[in-house]
Write a protein that holds these residues in place. Sequence first.
Motif, PDB file in Angstrom:
ATOM      1  N   HIS A  63      28.545  36.295  39.926  1.00  0.00           N
ATOM      2  CA  HIS A  63      28.594  34.952  39.351  1.00  0.00           C
ATOM      3  C   HIS A  63      27.319  34.198  39.728  1.00  0.00           C
ATOM      4  O   HIS A  63      27.138  33.060  39.327  1.00  0.00           O
ATOM      5  CB  HIS A  63      29.809  34.181  39.898  1.00  0.00           C
ATOM      6  N   GLY A  96      38.250  36.118  35.508  1.00  0.00           N
ATOM      7  CA  GLY A  96      39.318  36.688  34.680  1.00  0.00           C
ATOM      8  C   GLY A  96      38.826  37.319  33.390  1.00  0.00           C
ATOM      9  O   GLY A  96      39.626  37.708  32.537  1.00  0.00           O
ATOM     10  N   LYS A 111      35.710  41.866  34.316  1.00  0.00           N
ATOM     11  CA  LYS A 111      34.610  42.590  34.980  1.00  0.00           C
ATOM     12  C   LYS A 111      35.144  43.630  35.974  1.00  0.00           C
ATOM     13  O   LYS A 111      34.751  44.793  35.919  1.00  0.00           O
ATOM     14  CB  LYS A 111      33.676  41.603  35.711  1.00  0.00           C
ATOM     15  N   VAL A 118      52.806  42.954  33.146  1.00  0.00           N
ATOM     16  CA  VAL A 118      53.108  41.962  34.185  1.00  0.00           C
ATOM     17  C   VAL A 118      54.531  41.436  34.008  1.00  0.00           C
ATOM     18  O   VAL A 118      55.017  41.253  32.889  1.00  0.00           O
ATOM     19  CB  VAL A 118      52.112  40.773  34.182  1.00  0.00           C
ATOM     20  N   TYR A 161      47.580  45.470  31.109  1.00  0.00           N
ATOM     21  CA  TYR A 161      48.401  45.488  32.323  1.00  0.00           C
ATOM     22  C   TYR A 161      49.803  45.041  31.935  1.00  0.00           C
ATOM     23  O   TYR A 161      49.969  44.185  31.057  1.00  0.00           O
ATOM     24  CB  TYR A 161      47.876  44.499  33.360  1.00  0.00           C
TER      25      TYR A 161
HETATM   26  N1  LIG Z   1      46.717  44.571  38.420  1.00  0.00           N
HETATM   27  C1  LIG Z   1      46.784  43.628  37.485  1.00  0.00           C
HETATM   28  N2  LIG Z   1      47.965  43.313  36.923  1.00  0.00           N
HETATM   29  C2  LIG Z   1      48.049  42.373  35.970  1.00  0.00           C
HETATM   30  N3  LIG Z   1      47.003  41.664  35.487  1.00  0.00           N
HETATM   31  C3  LIG Z   1      45.799  41.924  36.022  1.00  0.00           C
HETATM   32  C4  LIG Z   1      45.621  42.908  37.044  1.00  0.00           C
HETATM   33  N4  LIG Z   1      44.301  42.953  37.379  1.00  0.00           N
HETATM   34  C5  LIG Z   1      43.691  42.037  36.591  1.00  0.00           C
HETATM   35  N5  LIG Z   1      44.577  41.418  35.775  1.00  0.00           N
HETATM   36  C6  LIG Z   1      44.292  40.390  34.756  1.00  0.00           C
HETATM   37  O1  LIG Z   1      43.332  40.940  33.857  1.00  0.00           O
HETATM   38  C7  LIG Z   1      42.352  39.970  33.511  1.00  0.00           C
HETATM   39  C8  LIG Z   1      40.966  40.487  33.902  1.00  0.00           C
HETATM   40  O2  LIG Z   1      40.901  40.544  35.326  1.00  0.00           O
HETATM   41  P1  LIG Z   1      39.609  41.052  36.106  1.00  0.00           P
HETATM   42  O3  LIG Z   1      39.966  41.084  37.560  1.00  0.00           O
HETATM   43  O4  LIG Z   1      39.108  42.311  35.502  1.00  0.00           O
HETATM   44  O5  LIG Z   1      38.593  39.857  35.817  1.00  0.00           O
HETATM   45  P2  LIG Z   1      37.160  39.520  36.470  1.00  0.00           P
HETATM   46  O6  LIG Z   1      36.234  39.289  35.331  1.00  0.00           O
HETATM   47  O7  LIG Z   1      36.787  40.572  37.453  1.00  0.00           O
HETATM   48  O8  LIG Z   1      37.471  38.151  37.203  1.00  0.00           O
HETATM   49  P3  LIG Z   1      36.811  37.490  38.541  1.00  0.00           P
HETATM   50  O9  LIG Z   1      35.431  37.053  38.171  1.00  0.00           O
HETATM   51  O10 LIG Z   1      37.718  36.333  38.790  1.00  0.00           O
HETATM   52  O11 LIG Z   1      36.859  38.530  39.618  1.00  0.00           O
HETATM   53  C9  LIG Z   1      42.746  38.689  34.231  1.00  0.00           C
HETATM   54  O12 LIG Z   1      43.457  37.883  33.335  1.00  0.00           O
HETATM   55  C10 LIG Z   1      43.642  39.162  35.362  1.00  0.00           C
HETATM   56  O13 LIG Z   1      44.603  38.188  35.676  1.00  0.00           O
END
Ligand SMILES: Nc1ncnc2c1ncn2[C@@H]1O[C@H](COP(=O)(O)OP(=O)(O)OP(=O)(O)O)[C@@H](O)[C@H]1O
Length: 328
Positions: free
Chosen positions: A209, A54, A57, A12, A10
């Motif tokens: 979770h 994070g 997933k 950012v 991503y």
């Molecule tokens: N649209 C985005 N722009 C920038 N960074 C992102 C974006 N979406 C996710 N991230 C980052 O990518 C990483 C993975 O995020 P993701 O949402 O896939 O994690 P997750 O395992 O689903 O977390 P959770 O259990 O908290 O939902 C994290 O560090 C998050 O901050």
Amino acid sequence: MVFSNISKEYQVKKRQNNSFLNFFNRDYEIKSALKNVSFQIKKGEIIGYIGPNGAGKSTTIKIMTGILKPSSGECYVLGVNPMENRMQFVKRIGVVFGNRSNLMWDLPVIDTVYMMKKLYSIPEEVFLTNLAELTEMMDVEDLLQIPVRLLSLGQRMRCEIIVSLLHNPEILFLDEPTLGLDARSKIAVHQFIKKVNEKRNTTVILTTHDMNDIQALTSRVIIIGKGSKLFDGEFRAIKNKYKSTKKIRLEINQVDQINSVATQIKQQFRPNNMTVIANEIGVEISKEMGSLDDFIQFISKKKIIDNYQIRSLNIDEIIARYYSELDI
Ligand SMILES: Nc1ncnc2c1ncn2[C@@H]1O[C@H](COP(=O)(O)OP(=O)(O)OP(=O)(O)O)[C@@H](O)[C@H]1O
């Protein structure tokens, strides 16, 4: 389903301390959410896709459902690229996000049900059979006429799952399907998902979770941490790893002696974790520190120990331990 060497980055915005400058800032940095992740899932499998906050997933689910394009690697779901031919593809999958609703908030559930029929062009016969079967299986006949906003969380989640299955999807993506549900509703959701999987051979990809979801539904788990795949195999293997670890709670009847007992335990058994609170000592013993029999012998000789309880690690403790060993 094939997920092959998938990476996702991503872009950012770099943050500045000054929020005014932040607004004009055009500097970006790259955030790596998935790093070379590969796995395959067979038809009819139920997979638990887990990892801490994070870990990546949701990013994975978004790629598998065609919402996001990977930065590199190849993803094929039901033999096709989910980004291509979206209209055809979405008719073959079902998606439930625990924190987002597919139902129309102010209208009765049945209105969303009919909207889905139209949206997915479900033939009348299939629709009626599915609706009757699913509502009966999930026990929601009485809920269909109620506006969604008046349903309890558990009732709404049961309706969400039904709505996602009306078009007979070949794969069901469930993201935190039991979030906020009470114990009884969780069991109802578990039983329903199992039944659907058995009856229709629906593949289920479950991110959660809640380790009870995993325990109840899946044998295979994929663990992801900091964007990398760290484990893919039987959940039982992780549980077995901590089989010999026991948590023991001792109640002492002479509080002034508690520190002396704690010191003896420390010297003799060198436990990783030990807590002393009021008249209780909590100790964790594992095989490497000596046998449980030796420890029981030790406490049975101590007259000042009134009572003791021994238990295995619960499922949340096991997974927390595993995550910390993996350093995620
Ligand atoms: N649209 C985005 N722009 C920038 N960074 C992102 C974006 N979406 C996710 N991230 C980052 O990518 C990483 C993975 O995020 P993701 O949402 O896939 O994690 P997750 O395992 O689903 O977390 P959770 O259990 O908290 O939902 C994290 O560090 C998050 O901050």
